[in-house]
Every structure is written in structure tokens, then in C-alpha cells.
Design an enzyme around this catalytic site. Structure first.
Site, PDB file in Angstrom:
ATOM      1  N   ASP A 168     -10.318  26.362  -3.056  1.00 24.78           N
ATOM      2  CA  ASP A 168     -10.288  27.296  -4.180  1.00 24.78           C
ATOM      3  C   ASP A 168      -9.610  28.609  -3.809  1.00 24.78           C
ATOM      4  O   ASP A 168      -8.971  29.243  -4.648  1.00 24.78           O
ATOM      5  CB  ASP A 168     -11.713  27.569  -4.664  1.00 24.78           C
ATOM      6  CG  ASP A 168     -12.191  26.504  -5.631  1.00 24.78           C
ATOM      7  OD1 ASP A 168     -11.634  25.392  -5.594  1.00 24.78           O
ATOM      8  OD2 ASP A 168     -13.124  26.764  -6.415  1.00 24.78           O
ATOM      9  N   ASP A 183     -15.694  23.716  -2.037  1.00 26.01           N
ATOM     10  CA  ASP A 183     -16.304  23.995  -3.338  1.00 26.01           C
ATOM     11  C   ASP A 183     -16.573  22.796  -4.243  1.00 26.01           C
ATOM     12  O   ASP A 183     -17.696  22.549  -4.642  1.00 26.01           O
ATOM     13  CB  ASP A 183     -15.431  24.986  -4.102  1.00 26.01           C
ATOM     14  CG  ASP A 183     -15.440  26.368  -3.470  1.00 26.01           C
ATOM     15  OD1 ASP A 183     -15.646  26.447  -2.256  1.00 26.01           O
ATOM     16  OD2 ASP A 183     -15.239  27.349  -4.181  1.00 26.01           O
ATOM     17  N   LYS A 184     -15.548  22.060  -4.636  1.00 27.59           N
ATOM     18  CA  LYS A 184     -15.744  20.976  -5.603  1.00 27.59           C
ATOM     19  C   LYS A 184     -16.002  19.646  -4.918  1.00 27.59           C
ATOM     20  O   LYS A 184     -16.435  18.686  -5.560  1.00 27.59           O
ATOM     21  CB  LYS A 184     -14.523  20.841  -6.521  1.00 27.59           C
ATOM     22  CG  LYS A 184     -14.140  22.118  -7.224  1.00 27.59           C
ATOM     23  CD  LYS A 184     -15.317  22.723  -7.953  1.00 27.59           C
ATOM     24  CE  LYS A 184     -15.080  24.171  -8.298  1.00 27.59           C
ATOM     25  NZ  LYS A 184     -14.836  25.059  -7.159  1.00 27.59           N
ATOM     26  N   CYS A 221     -15.853  28.952   4.036  1.00 32.37           N
ATOM     27  CA  CYS A 221     -15.817  30.420   4.156  1.00 32.37           C
ATOM     28  C   CYS A 221     -17.215  31.005   4.311  1.00 32.37           C
ATOM     29  O   CYS A 221     -18.160  30.592   3.665  1.00 32.37           O
ATOM     30  CB  CYS A 221     -15.102  31.020   2.956  1.00 32.37           C
ATOM     31  SG  CYS A 221     -13.354  30.562   2.874  1.00 32.37           S
ATOM     32  N   GLU A 279     -11.562  30.167 -11.730  1.00 33.45           N
ATOM     33  CA  GLU A 279     -12.372  31.232 -11.146  1.00 33.45           C
ATOM     34  C   GLU A 279     -11.661  32.572 -11.281  1.00 33.45           C
ATOM     35  O   GLU A 279     -10.438  32.648 -11.237  1.00 33.45           O
ATOM     36  CB  GLU A 279     -12.636  30.953  -9.662  1.00 33.45           C
ATOM     37  CG  GLU A 279     -13.634  29.846  -9.431  1.00 33.45           C
ATOM     38  CD  GLU A 279     -14.014  29.706  -7.977  1.00 33.45           C
ATOM     39  OE1 GLU A 279     -15.020  29.033  -7.715  1.00 33.45           O
ATOM     40  OE2 GLU A 279     -13.321  30.262  -7.108  1.00 33.45           O
ATOM     41  N   SER A 316     -15.888  32.973  -8.490  1.00 36.32           N
ATOM     42  CA  SER A 316     -16.108  32.507  -7.127  1.00 36.32           C
ATOM     43  C   SER A 316     -17.485  32.943  -6.678  1.00 36.32           C
ATOM     44  O   SER A 316     -18.031  33.948  -7.159  1.00 36.32           O
ATOM     45  CB  SER A 316     -15.044  33.110  -6.205  1.00 36.32           C
ATOM     46  OG  SER A 316     -15.453  33.059  -4.861  1.00 36.32           O
TER      47      SER A 316
END
Length: 556
Positions: A78, A120-121, A191, A444, A470
Site C-alpha cells: 500500500d 495490508d490486504k 512497516c 487510502e 492508512s
């Protein structure tokens, strides 16, 4: 065994011939087949090391009598997709990941699965597939990135996003920005703050679908490799005992996940992903549940972007198991829920002697940062179906606010106005037509919120959107406004200089415009229709549900 459907019996001789062609032995043909779902690639920082994780998982499977068979899955970053057309692909990729795994694990019937996500996804996509397939499974993430160090202070990718605004304002030189961007992300892993990837990896552990340590053991530690080997061992136990994901995921384990979400101050994206995940197990998770649990669950942690601590600090303080132990002191955790270890939550806590090792990172239950959870659900005429805010990352003076609407029909236009200093203290930036259908893809908004923060206006300017944020967003950023503009939501009727009222303690968001005026605007309203070139995004726009229901693809 499930894999017998493609390897047992006279009529499966051709199938066995194909399997022999892969180098499989006759002895291996008799053992359980374990699919290793690996999302490794060479562009996503959280995934560049996942082949090493996969090898460790395979060792664990082989050492315990199974045959590991790896297949790959897409995964995007992302951060790298942010603030350009690529971000529209992020949320749709979640459902495509789930679908692709279902295809692979149905066409080649495995006896068990080990899922290796990190970002993320990919995490929610894999969990959706896990519950949809309902085969004995365990999830082992790649682990969080370590925080970077710049001028003696811990930094992360959000530090760099916010530094762009500081540089634009003249508070940072480009040379310093260059130094920062080269050290803020020091190596592999998701992250380092409580952003979406780490939020989902921590909640996977809280649900019971990942081993203790899944959410917090750093990517660079050897303990992560040992944990991966344990995951390979664990899946063999699950196969032997025929324990499936839906045996673990119950209404009570869902409540555990939301309670931990509130205690940690997770990303608002969890409010999109958890409903979509649990829908695969036919468990309804409405926004009201987040609100109910959020009111009674204290916020125990302030991790970046809400505070200075990072996931490595949470790990050293005892990790998710310590958070569960602390919440259990006030009966906020269902301790009898099963987990992939084969034991219950309580049995895991007892075996690990789970406890908080650093109360500066995980606050005592009797002395929390806040008596209520990190996420709040706001309702009102602007969001009759709900909206979401990370209340733990908002300063006190922005909790109750009235401001002047500055209206933009795209993220790009909003970013241009912020960076060119056309946004002033007291403004409420409205970014619309960025929802699941209107975006499409529900981009986002980290770039505009980071620019606002970096330019020192996060305690003076709010941002609302039918898009999303985010996990790195901080400040009065309210997303998932539902219904979205493209579906006729009131956010589409806001005009420049309207007054918008935000009251987070009372969970309200209101457009201060009279009923008659709104009716006139409704009669003259025409939705913004974007020229969608991508066939993937056209399909997503036509089939995505509201953000209030997880923005998932409808099954009809």
C-alpha cells in the site's frame, strides 16, 4: 485424507503420474499434502523475506510427517501504491487473493494449509480464504519491520510521509529528507507501527488463527524462523485432530479480536477487514459491535502513529498474549476460545506465563491511556450507516470540532490544495467519490493526512472521506462515510463553506444544513462518474458492498 481425491484408486493413476513428475516419491504419496500459501515477491518490503519463512514452514511439516507443496499468491504494498492510480487496486486485491487461493486449494485438494502473508490486504485475503475453505490451517506472518533510527530517534515510513509536508513548509531541508528516507525503513518486515498490516497480524493471533508471537516477533529475529517451523508442526497436529478454522472462529473469538483491536488502537482498516473475514464463516460483525466493545474496552497502547512506541516495543513488553492477559483481568476476553495451538486462550496464557513486562508500552488495565477503545464509530446525517475514526490518534482539542467544508471530488485535488497551502486552520477537508464504488477501490488517504500533519495542521484541520485511511494516519481523519457519494450519500451534497460538526465523544458527525436546502440539492444532484479503464475496477465497482459491510464482493 482430502488429498486422496487426487491420488488414491485405480482411476487416479494419471494423477499419480503427474505427481511423480514433480519429483514426489511413492512414500510421500502416502502422506498428508500440506499447501504452503506463499505471498513472497521482490517489491514489497514485508514480503521480500517470505521464501525463508516458507522454507522453515516446510521443515516443520516434513519433520512431522507431511509433504509441503508451495504455491504463490499476489501481494501489493500500500505504501508503494499510495497517491497514484495503483491505490485503487489495493482493496480489490484482497478478494482476488481469497479467490485465487480457493481456486488452487479446490483444484488440488490439500489436507492442510499454512498461510504466509504479511502486508495490508494479503492478511485479510488469506484469512477470508482460510475460513471459506475450512481446511485445517494456520497463519504465520513474516513479522514486523524494525523501526529506523534518524538523529537518535526511532522513525518509520509515516515519518517520511509527514516529512514531505515539513519540507514543503520549509521546516526541513531536502538533504535531511533524503537522509530520513534512507533510514526510516531499515530492512524486511511489515512497516513498524500499528499500521494495517501489523494490526491484522496481531488480530490473527488474538482470534486464535496464528501462534502466539505471530503479530509481534520481528521479521529479522531468529525466533521468527522458529515460529515458522512451529507453524509447520502445528498444521500437522490440526490435520491429525481434524481441527478446522471454523472450529476456532466463533462469535466469542470475534469479540476477542475486537477487544484487542480497541486495546491496541489498531488501524481503522480493521473495521473493513474483520467483517469481510468473518462473513466467510457466516458470522455477522456489524459496526455496532465495534461501537459496543469500544465503549467498554480501554485503550492500553499508543503505538506509532498514536505514540512513540513501535511493534518491537510491544513484543518486548509481552506481545499480544500480554495484552490478552491484561484485558482478562476485567473479563474483557473470552478465555475458553480454541486456538491453533490446540489449547484455549486461557491454556496458552498459563503455559506462556503471559504478563506485561513493560507498563510504559502496555498500560495496566486500571490505568489505561483512555477508558474507551482506540477506534470509534460515528453516526449522524452525514453517516447514517456509520463512519470510522482512530480516536486514539487524535489530540484532545480535535475531539469536538465545527469547521468549514472544503470540498474535493478526488484525493489528488485535495492533496494539491493542501500542498499549495490553500487549506486553512478551521477547515474540514471533504474528499468524496473515493469509496468502494466511487473510487473505485476505496483508496487510502495517507498522503493528504500526512501532509496536514507534516505542515503542522493536524490539530487545526479535519478530513472526512468516503474513502479510507492508512493505519499510519493520525489526526481528526474520519473515513468510511456511509453511504458513499457514488451511492447517493449525503457527503455528495456538501458544498463549499458548509459547516460540518464532529463530536467524537458523542459519536456524531453532522452536516449543518437545513432539510429544505438539502432537498433542493438532492433534486439537482448528479453523481460524478469516472472513466474507469480497468476491467478489474469496473467489476469491483459493480459488485462491492458498502464500507459499512466490509466493502466485500457480493457473492450473488
Amino acid at each position: 485424507m482430502r488429498s486422496d481425491n487426487m491420488k488414491k484408486g485405480l482411476e487416479k493413476a494419471p494423477h499419480r503420474s503427474l505427481l511423480y513428475s514433480t519429483g514426489m516419491t511413492k512414500d510421500e504419496m502416502e502422506k498428508p499434502f500440506i499447501g504452503i500459501v506463499n505471498s513472497a515477491n521482490e517489491i514489497v518490503p514485508g514480503h521480500i523475506h517470505l521464501n525463508q519463512i516458507a522454507q522453515a514452514v516446510k521443515s516443520g511439516v516434513r519433520n512431522n510427517g507431511g509433504v509441503p507443496i508451495e504455491f504463490s499468491v499476489i501481494g501489493l504494498c500500500d505504501g508503494l501504491a499510495m497517491n497514484h492510480e495503483g491505490m485503487s487496486m489495493s482493496l480489490p486485491s484482497r478478494d482476488m487473493i481469497a479467490d485465487s487461493i480457493e481456486i488452487m486449494a479446490s483444484a488440488q485438494p490439500f489436507d492442510g494449509l499454512v498461510f504466509i502473508p504479511n502486508c495490508d490486504k494479503i492478511v485479510p485475503g488469506m484469512l477470508m480464504a482460510m475460513l471459506r475453505l475450512n481446511i485445517p490451517s494456520v497463519c504465520i506472518s513474516g513479522g514486523p519491520m524494525m523501526a529506523g533510527l534518524h538523529q537518535g530517534t526511532k522513525k518509520d515510513v509515516i515519518s517520511v510521509f509527514e516529512a514531505v509536508g515539513k519540507t514543503k513548509k520549509g521546516e526541513m531541508q531536502e538533504e535531511e529528507l533524503s537522509e530520513l528516507e534512507q533510514c526510516a525503513c531499515p530492512g524486511p518486515g511489515s512497516c513498524s507501527g500499528m499500521f494495517t498490516a501489523n494490526s491484522m497480524n496481531c488480530l490473527t493471533e488474538a482470534i486464535g488463527l496464528g501462534l502466539p508471537g505471530n503479530g509481534t516477533v520481528p521479521a529479522v529475529e531468529s525466533k521468527r524462523i522458529r515460529l515458522a517451523k512451529d507453524a509447520g508442526h502445528t498444521v500437522m497436529n490440526l490435520v491429525e485432530q481434524d481441527i478446522k478454522p471454523r472450529d476456532i472462529v466463533t462469535k466469542q473469538s470475534v469479540e476477542n479480536a475486537v477487544s484487542v483491536d480497541m486495546a491496541l488502537g489498531c488501524s481503522t482498516n480493521t473495521v473493513l477487514h474483520l467483517p469481510a473475514i468473518f462473513a466467510e464463516a457466516e458470522i455477522d460483525l456489524s459496526l455496532k459491535i465495534f461501537d459496543e466493545i469500544g465503549h467498554k474496552t480501554p485503550n492500553l497502547c499508543k503505538l506509532s502513529p498514536a505514540g512513540e512506541n513501535h511493534i518491537q516495543d510491544l513484543n518486548q513488553a509481552g506481545g499480544i498474549q500480554a495484552v490478552l492477559a491484561e484485558l482478562s483481568k476485567k473479563d474483557l476476553i473470552n478465555l475458553n476460545c480454541k486456538t491453533v495451538t490446540g489449547g484455549t486462550v486461557q491454556e496458552n496464557l498459563t503455559e506462556l506465563n503471559a504478563q506485561v513486562l513493560d507498563h510504559s508500552v502496555i498500560r495496566p488495565i486500571d490505568s489505561p491511556h483512555d477508558e474507551q477503545g482506540g477506534i470509534a464509530i460515528l453516526y449522524g446525517n452525514l453517516a447514517p450507516d456509520g463512519s470510522v475514526v482512530k480516536r486514539s490518534a487524535i489530540s484532545e482539542n480535535m475531539q469536538i470540532r465545527e469547521g468549514t467544508a472544503r470540498v474535493f471530488n478526488s484525493e489528488e485535488d485535495a492533496v494539491s490544495a493542501i500542498m499549495n497551502e490553500r487549506i486553512k486552520p478551521g477547515d474540514v477537508v471533504v474528499v468524496r467519490y473515493e469509496g468502494p464504488k466511487g473510487g473505485p477501490g476505496m483508496k487510502e488517504m495517507l498522503t493528504p493526512t500526512s501532509a496536514i500533519a507534516g505542515m503542522g495542521m493536524d490539530e487545526q484541520v479535519a478530513l472526512i472521506t468516503d474513502g479510507r485511511f492508512s493505519g499510519g494516519t493520525r489526526g481528526a481523519a474520519i473515513g468510511h462515510i456511509s453511504p458513499e457519494a457514488a451511492s447517493g450519500g449525503l457527503i455528495g451534497l456538501i458544498q463549499e463553506n458548509d459547516t460540518i460538526s464532529i463530536n467524537i465523544p458523542e459519536r456524531k458527525i453532522e452536516l449543518k444544513v437545513g432539510t429544505e436546502e438539502l432537498q433542493k440539492r438532492r433534486e439537482n444532484w448528479e453523481p460524478v462518474v469516472k472513466d474507469i479503464q480497468s476491467s478489474i475496477l469496473r467489476r469491483y465497482a459493480n459488485s462491492a458492498t458498502s464500507a459499512a459491510y466490509g466493502a466485500k464482493i457480493t457473492k450473488e
